[in-house]
Write an enzyme that holds these catalytic residues in place. Structure first.
Site, short mmCIF file in Angstrom:
data_model
loop_
_atom_site.label_atom_id
_atom_site.label_comp_id
_atom_site.label_asym_id
_atom_site.label_seq_id
_atom_site.Cartn_x
_atom_site.Cartn_y
_atom_site.Cartn_z
N HIS A 68 -7.80 -5.17 -0.94
CA HIS A 68 -6.55 -4.51 -0.56
C HIS A 68 -6.03 -5.08 0.76
CE1 HIS A 68 -3.66 -1.30 -0.82
NE2 HIS A 68 -3.97 -0.83 0.37
N SER B 3 0.84 -1.20 0.00
CA SER B 3 0.00 0.00 0.00
C SER B 3 0.87 1.24 0.00
CB SER B 3 -0.97 -0.05 1.18
OG SER B 3 -1.97 0.93 1.07
N GLU C 247 -9.01 -4.83 -5.21
CA GLU C 247 -8.42 -3.96 -4.19
C GLU C 247 -9.45 -3.12 -3.44
OE1 GLU C 247 -5.25 -3.58 -3.28
OE2 GLU C 247 -3.99 -4.32 -4.92
#
Length: 491
Positions: A412, A189, A321
């Site tokens: 995600h 991330s 995600e």
């Protein structure tokens, strides 16, 4: 049962612990505490200490506040952020007891550049040490202190912290049995965005030879002039002048109030660039800027000119995600076409054209919105970054579908417990991976990361902009991926 372990650095002696075949040292300072006159200064050298420094406790995190996700425990992914203290520019090292010239992996945590910690349980890292890697995890400055380009303050302080940590690794990791000539930096991330930036940075050149970018790329950077709008907004909230003197006059708690205020969807601040695009799509207001000595150009432009060509790159994203942001909140299920357009229009022109390209009018709009934003925010920019990189590049996609949280799918952060072989941390009714995640997949993915860090080997062909080879981790095979519907709207 753990026992004491000791090492001696140039700055002093450390006492850590040994548990089975792994030695662990926590909260080792790589830079001086960023407080007082050093709060908005480039990272400074550590003052040597006398006696033995205890390295058995995890220490402080950068100042932050963690928000809850409905019905989903995210604390294992980012930590709880509650450990406060000035001395937080520190790192952890886990190393095999018999380590000598072992491969080194340095992990940079995610959290939107405003939350996160080296100590989040899912990324503990002892599994890498178990398998022969010297593992390092770092803290860095966040939010206002790390990523707000305040006039009169060095820019990109969070990235400068990471570079200082990598210099520490180069100079000290041999003491722990690591090979300073075989370093892989990896992150997820925001941490992955940072790794992508470091590959392109002239200040990080030579500090690592391999990099893994998990759900990140080099597009989440702002033009310095656009970022000044955020400086002025923050200063207005704090009722101070938009410069070093003004923002230095407020403490970190007031700063966190301001960070929360600008994070709200209702916050009135336009961070779109000259093309009408907001490269972060509202996920975070705080990101690195380009146009300084850390990032003289955008990372993609720098790669196209040959920056980072000496770095072997593994980069990828997860198949769904954006489910992390819109499934637990119920937004995906309740999404309407007008709302999808309004939200997307804040970040890019031709928003309705994008939604139509992904099936608006033919498919549930929630599915359309999540598919489109997954491509726009993560998958497509990662492919652009891979194509720009002049060195050896491999791409992956994490495609396992989690049933947790009302159907998170390959959301995600989902790859983290598989990469770290730490599924026990996220297994449970409110865990990211649900109640019965596949251990065999974690074993395979973790082994891929270990092997890549060891000698660069990966069992599929390098990425090419024409063949577009992407390795799907659950399937265990590479596919030639077609172009994405988003592509024409990002040209």
């Amino acid at each position: 049962m753990s026992t004491d372990e000791r090492v001696v650095l140039s700055t002093g002696s450390l006492r850590g612990t040994r548990n089975g075949s792994v030695r662990s040292f926590f909260a080792i300072p790589y830079a001086a505490p960023p407080v007082g006159a050093l709060r908005f200064a480039a990272p400074q050298p550590v003052e040597p200490w006398t006696g033995e420094r205890e390295a058995t406790l995890r220490g402080a995190s950068a100042p932050q506040r963690i928000r809850d996700f409905p019905g989903l425990d995210v604390i294992p992914l980012v930590g709880d952020g509650r450990a406060r203290g000035d001395d937080y520019l520190t790192l952890n090292v886990h190393t095999p007891v018999d380590a000598a010239a072992r491969p080194v992996m340095v992990f940079i945590h995610g959290g939107g550049f405003v939350v996160g910690s080296k100590d989040a349980s899912v990324q503990d890292g002892t599994t890498f040490a178990r398998d022969g890697i010297v593992y390092v995890a770092i803290n860095y400055r966040l939010g206002i202190d790390g990523f707000l380009p305040i006039p009169g303050v060095p820019t990109n302080l969070g990235l400068r912290d990471m570079i200082a940590a990598l210099i520490w690794v180069r100079d000290n990791i041999a003491v722990f049995g690591g090979d300073p000539g075989n370093v892989t930096v990896f992150g997820e991330s925001a941490g992955a965005m940072a790794v992508a930036d470091l590959i392109a940075s002239p200040l990080a050149r030579g500090l690592f030879g391999r990099a893994i970018v998990q759900s990140g790329h080099g597009a989440m950077v702002r033009d310095m002039s656009v970022a000044q709008r955020l400086v002025k907004k923050i200063a207005g909230i704090l009722k101070v002048s938009p410069d070093a003197a003004g923002i230095r006059s407020v403490d970190s708690e007031a700063g966190l109030d301001a960070v929360e205020a600008v994070a709200k969807p209702t916050a009135r601040i336009d961070l779109r660039d000259a093309k009408g695009r907001e490269p972060v799509f509202g996920i975070s207001r705080f990101v690195p800027v380009f146009g300084d000595d850390v990032l003289p150009d955008t990372p993609v432009a720098a790669l196209q000119k040959g920056a980072g060509a000496d770095v072997q790159l593994l980069i990828g994203s997860n198949a769904q995600e954006m489910n992390l942001y819109f499934v637990p909140t119920g937004v995906k299920a309740k999404m309407r076409r007008w709302l999808a357009w309004v939200v997307l229009r804040k970040s890019m022109p031709r928003a309705w054209g994008v939604l139509k390209a992904y099936g608006a009018g033919r498919r549930p709009i929630g599915d359309v919105f999540v598919d489109a934003t997954t491509d726009l925010v993560f998958r497509w920019p990662a492919r652009v970054y891979a194509a720009a990189h002049r060195g050896r590049t491999h791409m992956y996609e994490f495609d396992w579908q989690s049933p947790a949280g009302g159907g998170l799918g390959a959301a995600h952060g989902m790859e983290l417990p598989f990469v770290f072989d730490s599924l026990a941390i996220t297994t449970g009714p409110e865990g990211l991976t649900g109640t019965a995640p596949p251990q065999d997949l974690a074993t395979r993915v973790h082994a891929l990361w270990v092997r890549f860090a060891t000698d660069g080997y990966l069992p599929w062909a390098a990425f090419d902009a024409d063949t577009r080879q992407v390795y799907q981790l659950e399937r265990g095979e590479a596919v030639s991926e077609p172009s994405m519907p988003a592509a024409p709207f990002l040209a």
